[in-house]
Design an enzyme around this catalytic site. Structure first.
Site, PDB file in Angstrom:
ATOM      1  N   HIS A 103       0.808  -1.232   0.000  1.00 58.46           N
ATOM      2  CA  HIS A 103       0.000   0.000   0.000  1.00 58.46           C
ATOM      3  C   HIS A 103       0.836   1.274   0.000  1.00 58.46           C
ATOM      4  CE1 HIS A 103      -3.597  -2.321   0.493  1.00 58.46           C
ATOM      5  NE2 HIS A 103      -3.270  -2.770   1.689  1.00 58.46           N
ATOM      6  N   ASP A 119      -2.830 -10.856  -2.010  1.00 53.81           N
ATOM      7  CA  ASP A 119      -3.315 -10.295  -0.754  1.00 53.81           C
ATOM      8  C   ASP A 119      -4.802  -9.938  -0.955  1.00 53.81           C
ATOM      9  OD1 ASP A 119      -1.840  -8.685   1.798  1.00 53.81           O
ATOM     10  OD2 ASP A 119      -3.779  -7.851   1.200  1.00 53.81           O
ATOM     11  N   HIS A 168      -6.348  -7.411  -0.038  1.00 51.04           N
ATOM     12  CA  HIS A 168      -6.503  -5.982  -0.329  1.00 51.04           C
ATOM     13  C   HIS A 168      -5.855  -5.647  -1.679  1.00 51.04           C
ATOM     14  CE1 HIS A 168      -6.568  -6.352   4.129  1.00 51.04           C
ATOM     15  NE2 HIS A 168      -7.575  -5.497   4.008  1.00 51.04           N
ATOM     16  N   ASP A 203      -4.235 -12.979   3.848  1.00 49.20           N
ATOM     17  CA  ASP A 203      -5.479 -12.483   4.442  1.00 49.20           C
ATOM     18  C   ASP A 203      -6.726 -12.766   3.613  1.00 49.20           C
ATOM     19  OD1 ASP A 203      -4.507 -10.657   2.620  1.00 49.20           O
ATOM     20  OD2 ASP A 203      -4.451  -8.956   3.992  1.00 49.20           O
TER      21      ASP A 203
HETATM   22 ZN    ZN Z   1      -3.982  -7.274   3.013  1.00 55.46          ZN
END
Ligand code: ZN
Length: 378
Positions: free
Chosen positions: A128, A163, A165, A252
């Site tokens: 990120h 991931d 996200h 995740d």
């Molecule tokens: Zn994540």
């Protein structure tokens, strides 16, 4: 020999005891691997220098990180994504973040220099972090620094982010660059941080068509995820013809993860990692670098990453996990840990399954249709 890159200093990347990105997960994983693999012997990461970080980050941002690390935070920290509840500042943050960047860069150098084809960086994956801003537990973007290194070595990079996200930081940093194809599969931004990662975020300028996103509905399970993954991963390889694959192996998307809503089991992760290794053999002469990433269920994340370790090393997967390790960590965490490497039970049943599958499939179709206009298939 498959090098595993690690340094105990990775554990200093620590936002405090209440924060989900806990270094305990890594400590727990390392203890497990030490017990399970008599040949455990990681390659020591070299800490990244300021200059390495500056290959992908703004100097004004790095200056803020350095100042905050020394305990005299400037008052404009929040403009740089620092001092938030997600990414609070802590003493020594700059050095700790440079350890993680350095590990990924150490792995990238082993691959680009021909010392190894397949490398596991046992940390990092801070996808990120943006050009001039920290975000979502990520201070410096180790993946982007490694990609920059590969580009300098004249290599085209396929970045694969599993991931849960969206891999937004890596995507935006290389958004205009056709030498990097970013492929992110994630829970749809309509439901989950960071809110981006739609099919029509395609890249910009010469990089248009080189940013691939597959947003997935909450409660997507193994079969539907794998169907989408196989279709887009195969096309990314065949159409882009990368020299190397860089993988952010966030755990995740597992059904036990407390921060997100996908429903993968360790069986899906095994298939994803195996497929990536096959793809590397087929298209990049085996060149692939894996990093860790998100993963906030201690139990599930550690098992997913141990699985990754044994698959990469082509060692037989251990079935039962050591009793001593389980009871020690179980007590420390106040929870019961899985007895086996693979899940012994599946996710809860999902009532909306046909709708979810229809929606996900239409996103795969849409993605492949739109990117085929930019990359030449075949
Ligand atoms: Zn994540």
């Amino acid at each position: 020999m498959v090098p595993v890159v690690y340094r105990p200093e990775y554990l200093t990347y620590d936002f405090g005891p209440q924060h989900p990105f806990s270094p305990q997960r890594l400590a727990m994983l390392v203890e497990l691997l030490e017990e399970l693999d008599p040949a455990w012997g990681p390659v020591a990461a070299v800490q990244a220098r300021r200059e390495d970080v500056l290959t992908v980050h703004a100097e004004r941002f790095v200056r803020r990180v350095e100042a905050a690390s020394q305990g005299a935070p400037p008052d404009d920290l929040d403009e740089y994504g620092l001092g938030t509840s997600d990414t609070p500042v802590f003493p020594g943050m700059d050095a700790a973040a440079r350890w993680l960047v350095g590990g990924t860069l150490t792995g990238a150098r082993l691959v680009s220099g021909g010392t190894a084809r397949r490398v596991l960086q046992l940390g990092g994956g801070l996808h990120h972090a943006q050009f001039d801003r920290a975000s979502g537990f990520c201070v410096y973007n180790d993946l982007a620094v490694a990609i920059h290194h590969f580009l300098e070595a004249g290599m085209r990079v396929l970045y694969v982010d599993v991931d849960v996200h969206h891999g937004d930081g890596v995507q935006w940093i290389f958004y205009k660059d056709p030498r990097v194809l970013t492929l992110s599969l994630h829970e749809s931004g309509r439901y989950l941080f960071p809110g981006t990662g739609g099919v029509f975020e395609l890249g910009q300028g010469g990089g248009t068509g080189y940013s691939w996103n597959l947003p997935l509905e909450p409660y997507t399970g193994d079969a539907c995820y794998l169907e989408g993954f196989e279709r887009v991963f195969e096309k990314a390889l065949a159409w882009f013809l990368p020299d190397v694959i860089l993988v952010q192996a966030g755990a995740d998307a597992h059904f036990l993860d407390p921060l997100a809503d996908l429903m993968l089991t360790t069986r899906a992760y095994e298939r994803i990692f195996t497929r990536i290794l096959e793809g590397a053999e087929q298209y990049t002469e085996g060149r692939v670098l894996f990093t860790l990433g998100g993963g906030y269920s201690f139990d599930a994340a550690v098992r997913v990453w141990a699985l990754l370790y044994f698959l990469l090393k082509e060692q037989r997967l251990p079935e039962r996990l050591p009793e001593g390790w389980r009871s020690r960590w179980g007590q420390r965490l106040g929870q019961t840990l899985g007895a086996e490497l693979h899940d012994t039970h599946g996710p809860p049943l999902v009532p909306r399954r046909p709708e979810i599958e229809r929606y996900n499939r239409s996103n795969v179709d849409r993605l492949l249709d739109v990117v085929s206009k930019y990359l030449t298939p075949g």
